[in-house]
Design an enzyme around this catalytic site. Sequence first.
Site, PDB file in Angstrom:
ATOM      1  N   TYR A 161       0.824  -1.207   0.000  1.00  0.00           N
ATOM      2  CA  TYR A 161       0.000   0.000   0.000  1.00  0.00           C
ATOM      3  C   TYR A 161       0.864   1.266   0.000  1.00  0.00           C
ATOM      4  O   TYR A 161       0.439   2.297   0.490  1.00  0.00           O
ATOM      5  CB  TYR A 161      -0.925   0.002   1.214  1.00  0.00           C
ATOM      6  CG  TYR A 161      -1.905  -1.153   1.264  1.00  0.00           C
ATOM      7  CD1 TYR A 161      -2.847  -1.349   0.247  1.00  0.00           C
ATOM      8  CD2 TYR A 161      -1.905  -2.047   2.326  1.00  0.00           C
ATOM      9  CE1 TYR A 161      -3.757  -2.394   0.302  1.00  0.00           C
ATOM     10  CE2 TYR A 161      -2.812  -3.104   2.387  1.00  0.00           C
ATOM     11  CZ  TYR A 161      -3.735  -3.270   1.369  1.00  0.00           C
ATOM     12  OH  TYR A 161      -4.634  -4.305   1.434  1.00  0.00           O
ATOM     13  N   ASP A 188      -0.504  -9.800  10.175  1.00  0.00           N
ATOM     14  CA  ASP A 188       0.280 -10.886   9.567  1.00  0.00           C
ATOM     15  C   ASP A 188       1.773 -10.682   9.776  1.00  0.00           C
ATOM     16  O   ASP A 188       2.509 -11.649   9.961  1.00  0.00           O
ATOM     17  CB  ASP A 188      -0.040 -10.990   8.073  1.00  0.00           C
ATOM     18  CG  ASP A 188      -1.474 -11.420   7.859  1.00  0.00           C
ATOM     19  OD1 ASP A 188      -1.709 -12.594   7.543  1.00  0.00           O
ATOM     20  OD2 ASP A 188      -2.371 -10.590   8.062  1.00  0.00           O
ATOM     21  N   HIS A 203       4.477  -7.297  -3.773  1.00  0.00           N
ATOM     22  CA  HIS A 203       3.066  -7.473  -4.109  1.00  0.00           C
ATOM     23  C   HIS A 203       2.324  -6.159  -4.070  1.00  0.00           C
ATOM     24  O   HIS A 203       2.730  -5.205  -3.404  1.00  0.00           O
ATOM     25  CB  HIS A 203       2.374  -8.502  -3.204  1.00  0.00           C
ATOM     26  CG  HIS A 203       2.326  -8.131  -1.749  1.00  0.00           C
ATOM     27  ND1 HIS A 203       1.554  -7.107  -1.247  1.00  0.00           N
ATOM     28  CD2 HIS A 203       2.959  -8.661  -0.674  1.00  0.00           C
ATOM     29  CE1 HIS A 203       1.703  -7.022   0.059  1.00  0.00           C
ATOM     30  NE2 HIS A 203       2.570  -7.942   0.436  1.00  0.00           N
ATOM     31  N   TYR A 212     -11.110  -1.510   0.835  1.00  0.00           N
ATOM     32  CA  TYR A 212     -11.008  -0.934   2.181  1.00  0.00           C
ATOM     33  C   TYR A 212      -9.714  -0.165   2.367  1.00  0.00           C
ATOM     34  O   TYR A 212      -9.563   0.546   3.365  1.00  0.00           O
ATOM     35  CB  TYR A 212     -11.122  -2.035   3.243  1.00  0.00           C
ATOM     36  CG  TYR A 212      -9.826  -2.631   3.752  1.00  0.00           C
ATOM     37  CD1 TYR A 212      -9.117  -3.571   3.000  1.00  0.00           C
ATOM     38  CD2 TYR A 212      -9.299  -2.276   4.995  1.00  0.00           C
ATOM     39  CE1 TYR A 212      -7.948  -4.132   3.471  1.00  0.00           C
ATOM     40  CE2 TYR A 212      -8.128  -2.834   5.477  1.00  0.00           C
ATOM     41  CZ  TYR A 212      -7.444  -3.762   4.711  1.00  0.00           C
ATOM     42  OH  TYR A 212      -6.274  -4.311   5.183  1.00  0.00           O
ATOM     43  N   ARG A 213      -8.798  -0.269   1.386  1.00  0.00           N
ATOM     44  CA  ARG A 213      -7.458   0.284   1.603  1.00  0.00           C
ATOM     45  C   ARG A 213      -6.788   0.367   0.244  1.00  0.00           C
ATOM     46  O   ARG A 213      -7.071  -0.443  -0.640  1.00  0.00           O
ATOM     47  CB  ARG A 213      -6.691  -0.679   2.489  1.00  0.00           C
ATOM     48  CG  ARG A 213      -5.400  -0.207   3.100  1.00  0.00           C
ATOM     49  CD  ARG A 213      -5.008  -1.237   4.141  1.00  0.00           C
ATOM     50  NE  ARG A 213      -3.762  -0.946   4.803  1.00  0.00           N
ATOM     51  CZ  ARG A 213      -3.218  -1.756   5.731  1.00  0.00           C
ATOM     52  NH1 ARG A 213      -3.819  -2.881   6.068  1.00  0.00           N
ATOM     53  NH2 ARG A 213      -2.089  -1.433   6.311  1.00  0.00           N
TER      54      ARG A 213
HETATM   55  C1  EUG Z   1      -2.913  -9.095   4.448  1.00  0.00           C
HETATM   56  C2  EUG Z   1      -2.439  -8.282   3.448  1.00  0.00           C
HETATM   57  C3  EUG Z   1      -3.044  -7.072   3.208  1.00  0.00           C
HETATM   58  C4  EUG Z   1      -4.130  -6.671   3.988  1.00  0.00           C
HETATM   59  C5  EUG Z   1      -4.582  -7.471   5.005  1.00  0.00           C
HETATM   60  C6  EUG Z   1      -3.971  -8.688   5.230  1.00  0.00           C
HETATM   61  C7  EUG Z   1      -2.326 -10.409   4.718  1.00  0.00           C
HETATM   62  C8  EUG Z   1      -1.546 -11.105   3.884  1.00  0.00           C
HETATM   63  C9  EUG Z   1      -1.650  -6.484   1.355  1.00  0.00           C
HETATM   64  O1  EUG Z   1      -2.678  -6.213   2.229  1.00  0.00           O
HETATM   65  O2  EUG Z   1      -4.725  -5.477   3.724  1.00  0.00           O
HETATM   66  C10 EUG Z   1      -1.057 -12.448   4.129  1.00  0.00           C
END
Ligand code: EUG
Length: 542
Positions: free
Chosen positions: A103, A163, A406, A487-488
């Site tokens: 992001y 995460d 990513h 959402y983002r």
């Molecule tokens: C994850 C990644 C996100 C998010 C929420 C959870 C988890 C990845 C890249 O954005 O917004 C395993």
Amino acid sequence: MSTSTTTRSPSELARVLPPDVSAESFDAAIAAFAAILGAEWVHVEPGQVSVYDDEFPVTGDHSYTASAVVFPGSTAEVQQIVQVANEYLIPLHAISTGKNLGYGGAAPRVAGSVVVHVGKRLNKVLELNGKYGYALIEPGVTFFDLYNAIQDAGYPLWIDAPDLSWGSVVGNILDRGVGYTPYGNHSLWKSGLEIVLPDGDLLRTGMGGLPGSNTWQLFGPSFGPQPDNLFEQSNFGIVTKMGIQLMGAPPAAETFQITFENAEDLGTIVDIMLPLRINMAPLQNVPVLRNIFLDAAQVSERSDWYTGEGPIPDDIVEKMKADLGLGYWNFYGTVYGPPPVVEQYLQIIEAAFSQIPGAKFHTTQTRPHSDSDRGAHTLHDRHKINTGIPTVEEANLLNWIPDGAHMGFSPISAPDGADALRQFRMVKKRADSFSKDYAAQFIIGLREMHHISLLLYTKTDAQQRDDTLRLVHELIDEAAENGYGEYRAHHAWADQVAGTYSFNDNAQRRFNERIKDALDPNGILNPGKAGIWPARLRGRGL
Ligand code: EUG
């Protein structure tokens, strides 16, 4: 903050100035920052500034390059920095620690902005309260830091880890991050903010407004409007302190993994799941439904399975499932309470999902961690996350392909089987057409799911990078045509996402702009963040 070496080549290490600011004005502002902070806390050398580039670049140019970085050592210094920025019309980009992978990282929306790395020196746990279960923290406190502070104090309290726990708690909450214990909706558990406003004024929200109050972190609202959420995904202020309420450790917890054979089981899984989740029992935490690529990438590389052209073929997917003992979908959750309750909830969950042919139910007890069973890896990592223990294991995902990065495509879905299937097919079809693996998870709140696709690309491959950005843009439009919104968003697609929330001639945007212009008449703070532009820079195509 990453200290990895710059992705810019030496010849590119040119100075990038903010819009409408002359070199003389810029230099005067830098001198003023140095007078406030001391020269050591003002970085202008391109080699120092370039570590604030997006770790996952989405363009090949300097669209998101900063001009300088400043490191305030107190709230008062943040106020003074803001005052200088107003005087010289310097756009600031405030970050906590600046991870936010997928992001935008630490990078500013407007090239030439001065990054205010708030968390570098403001990194203390100011208070940890064992009686009531809360912390008052500064923006530089990471999930690991907060966890360690709790361990050192010996309190039976849990953090709610995302995460990847290397980032800032405050930064995660302010960008509406999610976690996976019963406290997974991070935004709900903040309680009391201290904020430097764009004109340098200082605000404490909630009970923090009452001198002598001892309830700042106990009751988020107070009297009158509660503005706290206006400071999430916005550019209305710089948060310098945040209260966060913490979950008490339960007597016992156990994590399960349920593997489901077929991609098309998705609809049934979600429909069985909803009634078990919506009342917070027996699914008490924020469970996740992850597809095979996300789990396989934790323990293997793409080239271990397939080196041909195009998306990974179905027969290879079958081999991955068999070799790893995973399903196409893999569901993870945790139950909490006295051991008999844990046992009973697990039985209810197992019985419910066993209706789906081929479903297999495991727990950390029945599927122990072992080198010979790679499919157990994620179960045990999720057990840590779901029981308040920070990890960074999920970063293994980046090894799926060489120089992995990513972009996050993150629409919200109703917790409904038909919606889940529609979103899955939408992303899978377009990802396939770009020869990209659909690596995704549904993160299940109470009445919605965050459908997160990790669109992987090799960051040193310009074609892949550009294709992935195009894929994201296409997906945002297709999702919106079907009534789905994100959402983002990364800076590179924040305007597009904001534009999809268009009801009544973009009433949301117009509302945000009115607040922005009232609070930040000179348009100095994080211009363009979340698609909110100040009057001075609006419509400039920046
Ligand atoms: C994850 C990644 C996100 C998010 C929420 C959870 C988890 C990845 C890249 O954005 O917004 C395993």
